[in-house]
Write an enzyme that holds these catalytic residues in place. Structure first.
Site, PDB file in Angstrom:
ATOM      1  CG  ASP A 101      -2.130  -1.023   1.107  1.00 56.73           C
ATOM      2  OD1 ASP A 101      -1.675  -2.282   0.607  1.00 56.73           O
ATOM      3  OD2 ASP A 101      -3.023  -0.730   1.813  1.00 56.73           O
ATOM      4  CE  LYS A 144      -6.768  -1.152   2.816  1.00 57.19           C
ATOM      5  NZ  LYS A 144      -5.289  -1.823   3.004  1.00 57.19           N
ATOM      6  CE  LYS A 191      -5.208   2.312   2.665  1.00 57.26           C
ATOM      7  NZ  LYS A 191      -3.963   1.444   3.174  1.00 57.26           N
TER       8      LYS A 191
END
Length: 240
Positions: A97, A188, A159
């Site tokens: 991430d 996300k 995200k």
């Protein structure tokens, strides 16, 4: 119109249990790794220095280990992000991430931001890369631009947030992100995802992965709803 049930097991399969606070001790990290194993979540997202330990402790549980890159500000150099990515993979990380360079994005330096993401995607060697936009710091136009950067660079997810910038995910932002990428890129939500109702609202807006430290509360509540039969949580799969 088919309205499927979103069970506790299905929700667990969309959770990246976050273990990222800088002050956590090793024993506190272990307690959270055990939570992830107990609830059989999809993965944990741990600090880079905890990757190898998490991989060892979770061996045989079926819980994947991910980590963060350029966290939490995204301002480290591309070379540093690449080196961090390679080290994490060597330690056993299955997913990365990464934080986008928010300043470059807000400056309109989209080619630079895209090159930064593309370099991490390349270093990941086919592993999933999620690009954290830090939506609380961005206008809608900048969110759309960041989604485009991530998609062009080959990221698997966009995200919302790190959870460390004074704001988290909102239903409006995740819906905007879902509209701004093609079907091959997933969304996300993280930052403020602490209860079942929030998970259900974000799922309805198009989210298929959740970053949260509230795993136990969310999944306990989901299991209670499952046991209640008629009170079971339902999500309309035509909403995104």
């Amino acid at each position: 119109m088919r309205v499927p049930t979103l069970t506790a097991t299905e929700i667990a399969g969309m959770i990246d249990h976050a273990i990222l606070k800088p002050e956590l001790t090793r024993s506190e990290v272990d307690a959270q790794l055990d939570v992830a194993a107990r609830y059989r979540v999809f993965s944990v997202c741990v600090r880079p220095g905890d990757v190898a330990h998490a991989v060892s402790r979770l061996d045989g549980t079926g819980v994947a280990v991910g980590t963060v890159i350029g966290f939490p500000h995204g301002t480290t150099s591309t070379a540093a992000k690449v080196a961090e990515s390679r080290a994490a993979i060597a330690d056993g990380a299955a997913e990365l991430d990464m934080v986008i360079n928010v300043g470059w994005l807000r400056s309109g330096l989209l080619d630079d931001a895209e090159s930064d993401v593309r370099a991490v995607v390349g270093a990941a060697g086919g592993r999933i890369v999620k690009v954290i936009l830090e939506t609380a710091l961005l206008s809608d136009e900048e969110i759309v631009a960041g989604c485009g950067v991530a998609e062009r660079a080959g990221a698997a997810f966009v995200k919302t947030s790190t959870g460390f910038a004074g704001g988290g995910a909102t239903p409006e932002h995740v819906a905007l992100m879902r509209r701004s990428v093609g079907p091959s890129v997933r969304v996300k939500a993280s930052g403020g995802v602490r209860d079942l109702d929030t998970v259900l609202a974000f799922h309805a807006a198009g989210v298929t992965r959740f970053g949260t430290s509230g795993t136990a509360t969310i999944l306990s509540d989901a299991a209670d709803r499952d046991a209640g039969g008629s009170t079971r949580a339902r999500v309309d799969d035509t909403s995104y």
